[in-house]
Design a protein around this motif. Sequence first.
Motif, PDB file in Angstrom:
ATOM      1  N   TYR A 202      26.556  38.902  24.350  1.00  0.00           N
ATOM      2  CA  TYR A 202      27.560  38.977  25.404  1.00  0.00           C
ATOM      3  C   TYR A 202      28.760  39.783  24.934  1.00  0.00           C
ATOM      4  O   TYR A 202      28.905  40.086  23.750  1.00  0.00           O
ATOM      5  CB  TYR A 202      27.973  37.587  25.877  1.00  0.00           C
ATOM      6  N   ASN A 203      29.609  40.146  25.878  1.00  0.00           N
ATOM      7  CA  ASN A 203      30.830  40.892  25.586  1.00  0.00           C
ATOM      8  C   ASN A 203      31.960  39.893  25.377  1.00  0.00           C
ATOM      9  O   ASN A 203      32.386  39.247  26.333  1.00  0.00           O
ATOM     10  CB  ASN A 203      31.153  41.841  26.749  1.00  0.00           C
ATOM     11  N   PRO A 204      32.493  39.774  24.166  1.00  0.00           N
ATOM     12  CA  PRO A 204      33.548  38.795  23.919  1.00  0.00           C
ATOM     13  C   PRO A 204      34.867  39.157  24.601  1.00  0.00           C
ATOM     14  O   PRO A 204      35.740  38.313  24.768  1.00  0.00           O
ATOM     15  CB  PRO A 204      33.690  38.812  22.398  1.00  0.00           C
ATOM     16  N   GLN A 205      34.991  40.414  25.005  1.00  0.00           N
ATOM     17  CA  GLN A 205      36.218  40.856  25.667  1.00  0.00           C
ATOM     18  C   GLN A 205      36.200  40.589  27.164  1.00  0.00           C
ATOM     19  O   GLN A 205      37.241  40.619  27.809  1.00  0.00           O
ATOM     20  CB  GLN A 205      36.445  42.351  25.417  1.00  0.00           C
ATOM     21  N   ASN A 206      35.010  40.368  27.712  1.00  0.00           N
ATOM     22  CA  ASN A 206      34.907  40.073  29.134  1.00  0.00           C
ATOM     23  C   ASN A 206      33.741  39.114  29.368  1.00  0.00           C
ATOM     24  O   ASN A 206      32.591  39.530  29.484  1.00  0.00           O
ATOM     25  CB  ASN A 206      34.734  41.338  29.968  1.00  0.00           C
ATOM     26  N   LEU A 207      34.070  37.849  29.455  1.00  0.00           N
ATOM     27  CA  LEU A 207      33.046  36.813  29.615  1.00  0.00           C
ATOM     28  C   LEU A 207      32.483  36.764  31.032  1.00  0.00           C
ATOM     29  O   LEU A 207      31.570  36.001  31.305  1.00  0.00           O
ATOM     30  CB  LEU A 207      33.624  35.451  29.227  1.00  0.00           C
ATOM     31  N   ASP A 208      33.028  37.602  31.933  1.00  0.00           N
ATOM     32  CA  ASP A 208      32.517  37.669  33.295  1.00  0.00           C
ATOM     33  C   ASP A 208      31.378  38.676  33.425  1.00  0.00           C
ATOM     34  O   ASP A 208      30.825  38.854  34.506  1.00  0.00           O
ATOM     35  CB  ASP A 208      33.643  38.002  34.272  1.00  0.00           C
ATOM     36  N   TYR A 209      31.037  39.343  32.334  1.00  0.00           N
ATOM     37  CA  TYR A 209      29.885  40.241  32.323  1.00  0.00           C
ATOM     38  C   TYR A 209      28.632  39.413  32.061  1.00  0.00           C
ATOM     39  O   TYR A 209      28.681  38.362  31.442  1.00  0.00           O
ATOM     40  CB  TYR A 209      30.017  41.297  31.233  1.00  0.00           C
TER      41      TYR A 209
ATOM     42  N   ASN B 259      42.436  40.438  28.761  1.00  0.00           N
ATOM     43  CA  ASN B 259      41.693  41.395  29.582  1.00  0.00           C
ATOM     44  C   ASN B 259      41.548  40.910  31.020  1.00  0.00           C
ATOM     45  O   ASN B 259      41.570  41.706  31.956  1.00  0.00           O
ATOM     46  CB  ASN B 259      40.325  41.672  28.971  1.00  0.00           C
ATOM     47  N   LYS B 260      41.432  39.611  31.198  1.00  0.00           N
ATOM     48  CA  LYS B 260      41.321  39.054  32.552  1.00  0.00           C
ATOM     49  C   LYS B 260      42.628  39.271  33.319  1.00  0.00           C
ATOM     50  O   LYS B 260      42.617  39.618  34.503  1.00  0.00           O
ATOM     51  CB  LYS B 260      40.981  37.563  32.477  1.00  0.00           C
ATOM     52  N   LEU B 261      43.750  39.098  32.638  1.00  0.00           N
ATOM     53  CA  LEU B 261      45.052  39.331  33.269  1.00  0.00           C
ATOM     54  C   LEU B 261      45.202  40.798  33.651  1.00  0.00           C
ATOM     55  O   LEU B 261      45.639  41.116  34.761  1.00  0.00           O
ATOM     56  CB  LEU B 261      46.179  38.892  32.324  1.00  0.00           C
ATOM     57  N   LYS B 262      44.818  41.700  32.755  1.00  0.00           N
ATOM     58  CA  LYS B 262      44.871  43.134  33.058  1.00  0.00           C
ATOM     59  C   LYS B 262      43.950  43.476  34.223  1.00  0.00           C
ATOM     60  O   LYS B 262      44.260  44.341  35.040  1.00  0.00           O
ATOM     61  CB  LYS B 262      44.471  43.955  31.833  1.00  0.00           C
ATOM     62  N   GLY B 263      42.806  42.793  34.274  1.00  0.00           N
ATOM     63  CA  GLY B 263      41.830  43.044  35.327  1.00  0.00           C
ATOM     64  C   GLY B 263      42.300  42.634  36.706  1.00  0.00           C
ATOM     65  O   GLY B 263      41.774  43.102  37.714  1.00  0.00           O
ATOM     66  N   ALA B 264      43.315  41.776  36.773  1.00  0.00           N
ATOM     67  CA  ALA B 264      43.834  41.338  38.070  1.00  0.00           C
ATOM     68  C   ALA B 264      44.411  42.509  38.858  1.00  0.00           C
ATOM     69  O   ALA B 264      44.516  42.454  40.087  1.00  0.00           O
ATOM     70  CB  ALA B 264      44.896  40.261  37.876  1.00  0.00           C
ATOM     71  N   PHE B 265      44.755  43.581  38.155  1.00  0.00           N
ATOM     72  CA  PHE B 265      45.360  44.748  38.806  1.00  0.00           C
ATOM     73  C   PHE B 265      44.338  45.853  39.074  1.00  0.00           C
ATOM     74  O   PHE B 265      44.698  46.924  39.526  1.00  0.00           O
ATOM     75  CB  PHE B 265      46.513  45.290  37.946  1.00  0.00           C
ATOM     76  N   LYS B 266      43.075  45.586  38.795  1.00  0.00           N
ATOM     77  CA  LYS B 266      42.021  46.570  39.025  1.00  0.00           C
ATOM     78  C   LYS B 266      41.285  46.248  40.320  1.00  0.00           C
ATOM     79  O   LYS B 266      41.159  45.090  40.696  1.00  0.00           O
ATOM     80  CB  LYS B 266      41.018  46.562  37.863  1.00  0.00           C
ATOM     81  N   SER B 267      40.770  47.288  40.942  1.00  0.00           N
ATOM     82  CA  SER B 267      39.978  47.092  42.162  1.00  0.00           C
ATOM     83  C   SER B 267      38.600  46.556  41.787  1.00  0.00           C
ATOM     84  O   SER B 267      38.142  46.696  40.657  1.00  0.00           O
ATOM     85  CB  SER B 267      39.826  48.420  42.907  1.00  0.00           C
ATOM     86  N   ALA B 268      37.942  45.972  42.761  1.00  0.00           N
ATOM     87  CA  ALA B 268      36.585  45.461  42.545  1.00  0.00           C
ATOM     88  C   ALA B 268      35.651  46.605  42.158  1.00  0.00           C
ATOM     89  O   ALA B 268      34.763  46.433  41.316  1.00  0.00           O
ATOM     90  CB  ALA B 268      36.073  44.761  43.798  1.00  0.00           C
ATOM     91  N   LYS B 269      35.873  47.765  42.738  1.00  0.00           N
ATOM     92  CA  LYS B 269      35.045  48.931  42.429  1.00  0.00           C
ATOM     93  C   LYS B 269      35.216  49.345  40.968  1.00  0.00           C
ATOM     94  O   LYS B 269      34.249  49.655  40.276  1.00  0.00           O
ATOM     95  CB  LYS B 269      35.418  50.089  43.360  1.00  0.00           C
ATOM     96  N   GLN B 270      36.451  49.331  40.480  1.00  0.00           N
ATOM     97  CA  GLN B 270      36.712  49.702  39.089  1.00  0.00           C
ATOM     98  C   GLN B 270      36.107  48.672  38.130  1.00  0.00           C
ATOM     99  O   GLN B 270      35.496  49.017  37.122  1.00  0.00           O
ATOM    100  CB  GLN B 270      38.213  49.839  38.838  1.00  0.00           C
ATOM    101  N   LYS B 271      36.247  47.386  38.462  1.00  0.00           N
ATOM    102  CA  LYS B 271      35.667  46.332  37.626  1.00  0.00           C
ATOM    103  C   LYS B 271      34.151  46.474  37.563  1.00  0.00           C
ATOM    104  O   LYS B 271      33.546  46.342  36.496  1.00  0.00           O
ATOM    105  CB  LYS B 271      36.027  44.948  38.175  1.00  0.00           C
ATOM    106  N   SER B 272      33.541  46.744  38.702  1.00  0.00           N
ATOM    107  CA  SER B 272      32.095  46.906  38.766  1.00  0.00           C
ATOM    108  C   SER B 272      31.647  48.111  37.935  1.00  0.00           C
ATOM    109  O   SER B 272      30.642  48.042  37.223  1.00  0.00           O
ATOM    110  CB  SER B 272      31.648  47.071  40.218  1.00  0.00           C
ATOM    111  N   ALA B 273      32.394  49.202  38.013  1.00  0.00           N
ATOM    112  CA  ALA B 273      32.066  50.406  37.243  1.00  0.00           C
ATOM    113  C   ALA B 273      32.172  50.132  35.742  1.00  0.00           C
ATOM    114  O   ALA B 273      31.330  50.592  34.958  1.00  0.00           O
ATOM    115  CB  ALA B 273      32.975  51.554  37.640  1.00  0.00           C
ATOM    116  N   GLU B 274      33.183  49.384  35.324  1.00  0.00           N
ATOM    117  CA  GLU B 274      33.361  49.058  33.909  1.00  0.00           C
ATOM    118  C   GLU B 274      32.222  48.165  33.410  1.00  0.00           C
ATOM    119  O   GLU B 274      31.705  48.362  32.309  1.00  0.00           O
ATOM    120  CB  GLU B 274      34.713  48.387  33.674  1.00  0.00           C
ATOM    121  N   GLU B 275      31.812  47.192  34.226  1.00  0.00           N
ATOM    122  CA  GLU B 275      30.703  46.337  33.823  1.00  0.00           C
ATOM    123  C   GLU B 275      29.410  47.146  33.757  1.00  0.00           C
ATOM    124  O   GLU B 275      28.616  46.978  32.831  1.00  0.00           O
ATOM    125  CB  GLU B 275      30.519  45.145  34.762  1.00  0.00           C
TER     126      GLU B 275
END
Length: 149
Positions: A62-69, A110-126
């Motif tokens: 798993y990705n320790p920086q993003n547990l939502d992956y 990273n989760k706090l930073k992700g609050a300012f990202k769009s769903a599309k950007q989050k999906s692209a990063e994952e």
Amino acid sequence: MFDYNKMGSIFDTEFIPCGDLTLDYLEEVIVQNFRNEGVPIATKRDGIKAGLLSKDPCLVIYNPQNLDYHTIVLVIRNLNKTRVISMYSAGTASAQHIGGGMLNMEYQSNKLKGAFKSAKQKSAEESEYNTWAFRCVYDALEACGVMAD
């Protein structure tokens, strides 16, 4: 503990012959591949429910920086007198209670930073992480003499 019925196979063929490969050796090769590519990785040993009272040992990546992956789960077991490896997607690390959750400060940051990202950007990063993660795992399997579809 994981359950085979709640995971999806990642290989085109679920059971790939793997000879004498062990999870310990495979973990070493995978971790080295991730590090060589600069891709974040954490691993955990767990079990997959294999019957009423039995379980198969597995390696969870798993990705320790993003547990939502999503996590990658690798299991080596005997099937019809042949050792095989299977690779599954088993939901997110946070849903599986892997990675420390609230106590993992890097994830929380990273989760706090992700609050300012769009769903599309989050999906692209994952998606980008998954592409690199799968490549690292496939390369490790190939280096170990296992040819996955």
